[in-house]
Write a protein that holds these residues in place. Structure first.
Motif, short mmCIF file in Angstrom:
data_model
loop_
_atom_site.label_atom_id
_atom_site.label_comp_id
_atom_site.label_asym_id
_atom_site.label_seq_id
_atom_site.Cartn_x
_atom_site.Cartn_y
_atom_site.Cartn_z
N SER A 188 0.91 -1.32 0.08
CA SER A 188 0.08 -0.03 0.01
C SER A 188 0.93 1.05 -0.02
CB SER A 188 -0.89 0.04 1.36
OG SER A 188 -1.23 1.36 1.57
N VAL A 189 0.61 1.88 -0.93
CA VAL A 189 1.56 3.33 -0.99
C VAL A 189 1.27 4.46 0.18
CG1 VAL A 189 2.07 5.39 -2.16
CG2 VAL A 189 1.73 3.33 -3.51
N ASP A 190 -0.16 4.39 0.59
CA ASP A 190 -0.50 5.38 1.68
C ASP A 190 0.33 4.64 3.06
OD1 ASP A 190 -1.81 6.78 0.21
OD2 ASP A 190 -3.65 6.16 0.51
N ARG A 191 0.11 3.42 3.08
CA ARG A 191 0.70 2.64 4.37
C ARG A 191 2.17 2.95 4.42
NH1 ARG A 191 0.31 -3.66 5.04
NH2 ARG A 191 1.71 -3.40 3.52
N ALA A 192 2.69 2.77 3.35
CA ALA A 192 4.34 2.88 3.11
C ALA A 192 4.78 4.43 3.50
CB ALA A 192 4.91 2.58 1.82
N ILE A 193 4.00 5.34 2.95
CA ILE A 193 4.36 6.73 3.26
C ILE A 193 4.10 6.83 4.92
CG2 ILE A 193 3.65 8.91 3.01
CD1 ILE A 193 2.99 8.33 0.03
N ASP A 260 16.96 -5.67 2.92
CA ASP A 260 15.50 -5.19 3.11
C ASP A 260 14.81 -6.17 2.32
OD1 ASP A 260 16.57 -3.06 4.51
OD2 ASP A 260 16.03 -1.63 3.23
N LEU A 261 15.34 -6.70 1.24
CA LEU A 261 14.38 -7.79 0.64
C LEU A 261 14.23 -9.09 1.19
CD1 LEU A 261 15.61 -7.35 -2.99
CD2 LEU A 261 13.72 -6.13 -2.05
N ARG A 262 15.39 -9.50 2.02
CA ARG A 262 15.31 -10.62 2.71
C ARG A 262 14.48 -10.26 4.23
NH1 ARG A 262 20.89 -9.89 1.63
NH2 ARG A 262 21.38 -11.67 0.24
N GLU A 263 14.14 -9.25 4.56
CA GLU A 263 13.64 -8.65 5.72
C GLU A 263 12.12 -8.57 5.50
OE1 GLU A 263 15.74 -5.59 7.19
OE2 GLU A 263 17.46 -6.76 7.59
N GLY A 264 11.81 -8.56 4.25
CA GLY A 264 10.27 -8.17 3.50
C GLY A 264 9.85 -6.93 3.79
N LYS A 265 10.69 -5.77 3.98
CA LYS A 265 10.29 -4.59 4.16
C LYS A 265 9.43 -3.93 3.37
CE LYS A 265 13.17 -3.18 7.58
NZ LYS A 265 12.60 -2.61 8.80
N ARG A 266 8.18 -3.59 3.71
CA ARG A 266 7.05 -3.21 2.97
C ARG A 266 7.40 -1.49 2.58
NH1 ARG A 266 4.64 -7.68 0.80
NH2 ARG A 266 5.38 -9.12 2.52
N THR A 267 8.43 -1.33 1.82
CA THR A 267 8.68 0.17 1.40
C THR A 267 7.78 0.52 0.38
OG1 THR A 267 10.18 -0.65 -0.01
CG2 THR A 267 11.12 -0.41 2.18
N LEU A 268 7.85 2.02 0.17
CA LEU A 268 7.39 2.68 -1.05
C LEU A 268 7.88 2.35 -2.34
CD1 LEU A 268 5.24 4.74 -1.79
CD2 LEU A 268 7.30 6.56 -1.68
N LEU A 269 9.02 1.85 -2.23
CA LEU A 269 9.87 1.29 -3.43
C LEU A 269 9.05 0.03 -3.85
CD1 LEU A 269 12.40 1.63 -5.12
CD2 LEU A 269 13.53 0.23 -3.74
N LEU A 270 8.77 -1.09 -3.10
CA LEU A 270 7.98 -2.06 -3.20
C LEU A 270 6.66 -1.94 -3.66
CD1 LEU A 270 9.20 -5.03 -3.29
CD2 LEU A 270 10.54 -3.34 -2.03
N ALA A 271 5.91 -0.94 -2.78
CA ALA A 271 4.48 -0.52 -3.08
C ALA A 271 4.55 0.10 -4.49
CB ALA A 271 4.03 0.72 -2.09
N ALA A 273 6.32 -0.69 -7.02
CA ALA A 273 6.42 -2.11 -7.80
C ALA A 273 5.09 -2.79 -8.05
CB ALA A 273 7.70 -2.86 -7.48
N ALA A 274 4.30 -2.91 -6.81
CA ALA A 274 3.43 -3.90 -6.97
C ALA A 274 2.10 -2.90 -7.81
CB ALA A 274 2.83 -4.15 -5.33
#
Length: 355
Positions: A188-193, A260-271, A273-274
């Protein structure tokens, strides 16, 4: 006279000296408890030798922007922020299961190794985790002491205390939001922010500025200006951290590539991408993100998704936009020229760094 880079290098040196003096006093207190506390003092001394001292710098220049005079007392006061940061990082490494910090074993790994080397009973990992939690808590306690005993006038400390308390609450709330996001999954972009704002942006830039301004007795309009500069800049700082967590050079960041990828960070970068991922790219995100055993092949696959979906470009554009907004706020306000020059340089240091 305008501030020079040498002046700000000098501030880092002075903050480091204040921290070493604080730890020297605390080492003596620990020694009175018993020699077994020696490794605790050593671990904290080693941990605090690293770091860019950005938070004290923002606090110091917030203080100077409000007309505060240079003194060793204010350097000690703003230096206390490094102990708050140490607490956050030590605990963050435990929560994320990170093995390294600044190119060295994370504190919980350091004490797990001590357990193994000494042949103690029970779980080495459990011992390391317990020690790290306690060391992080100790840093938070000592941060209070360093601020309160900095030598700043009582009325200055009384003004600063509400900011200090608010900042520490926001840090813990933001950390929980980060942990919760990983547990909930999804993007979620909003959650990541929101996580970016409360986990890092406020306590990296905005609240340190407010702390310094409060110590100097700043007027409300200056505090508002510092927020307009500090909040977007703090978000840009954390987004740069997110990019480095995936694409950074381990020799620069001090952490393995793709941690950060191994840790599963739900970053804006990943949001980001999704939002634009194809079904095949979604499958890669689901397969690899949060895998603690993620190898080089998986890291490269996820990096490819972040580039191909435009997530990396969008994040870089947001960093640039936020930084410009921060500098515009600074340029359009009546801020002391020396402080404005220093804050503009700090904005560059926070957003263009490689570690």
């Amino acid at each position: 006279m305008p501030a020079t880079p040498l002046d700000r290098d000098d501030l880092r040196t002075r903050v480091s000296a204040a921290l070493r003096a604080q730890l020297h006093r605390q080492r003596g207190r620990l020694a009175l408890v018993g020699p077994e506390l020696g490794p605790v003092a050593d671990a904290l001394a080693d941990f605090l030798e690293g770091g860019k001292r950005l938070r004290p710098a923002f606090a110091y220049w917030g203080y100077r922007a409000a007309g505060g005079a240079n003194s060793e007392a204010v350097v000690r006061a703003v230096g206390a922020l490094e102990l708050v940061q140490a607490c956050a990082l030590i605990h963050d490494d435990v929560m994320d299961g990170s093995d390294t910090r600044r190119g060295k074993p994370a504190v919980h790994k350091r004490f797990a190794a001590l357990h193994a080397d000494e042949g103690y009973g029970g779980s080495a990992d459990g011992f390391g985790t317990a020690a790290a939690i306690l060391l992080g808590d100790t840093c938070l306690i000592w941060a209070d002491e360093m601020l309160d005993r900095s030598g700043m006038p009582a009325d200055a400390l009384e003004r600063a205390r509400p900011v200090w308390d608010e900042m520490r609450t926001e840090i813990m709330a933001g950390q929980y939001l980060d942990v919760l996001a990983q547990a909930q999954g999804g993007h979620s972009v909003d959650r990541a922010i929101r996580v970016v704002r409360y986990k890092a942006a406020k306590y990296t830039v905005e609240r340190p500025l407010h702390l310094g301004a409060a110590l100097a007795g700043a007027a409300p309009d200056l505090v508002e200006t510092l927020s307009r500069y500090g909040l977007p800049l703090g978000e840009a700082f954390q987004l740069r951290d997110d990019v480095l967590g995936v694409f950074g050079d381990p020799a620069e960041t001090g952490k393995p590539a793709g941690d950060d990828l191994r840790e599963g960070k739900r970053t804006l970068l990943l949001a980001y991408a999704a939002e634009r991922a194809t079904p095949a790219q979604e499958e890669l995100l689901d397969r690899y993100l949060g895998d603690p055993e993620l190898g080089a092949e998986g890291v490269e696959a996820l990096r490819g998704v972040l580039v191909e979906t435009g997530a990396l470009t969008r994040t870089e554009e947001r960093i640039g936009s936020l930084t410009r907004r921060a500098l515009d706020a600074l340029n359009n306000a009546h801020v002391d020229a020396e402080a404005a020059d220093a804050l503009a340089e700090l904005a560059g240091a926070a957003t263009t760094r490689k570690a």
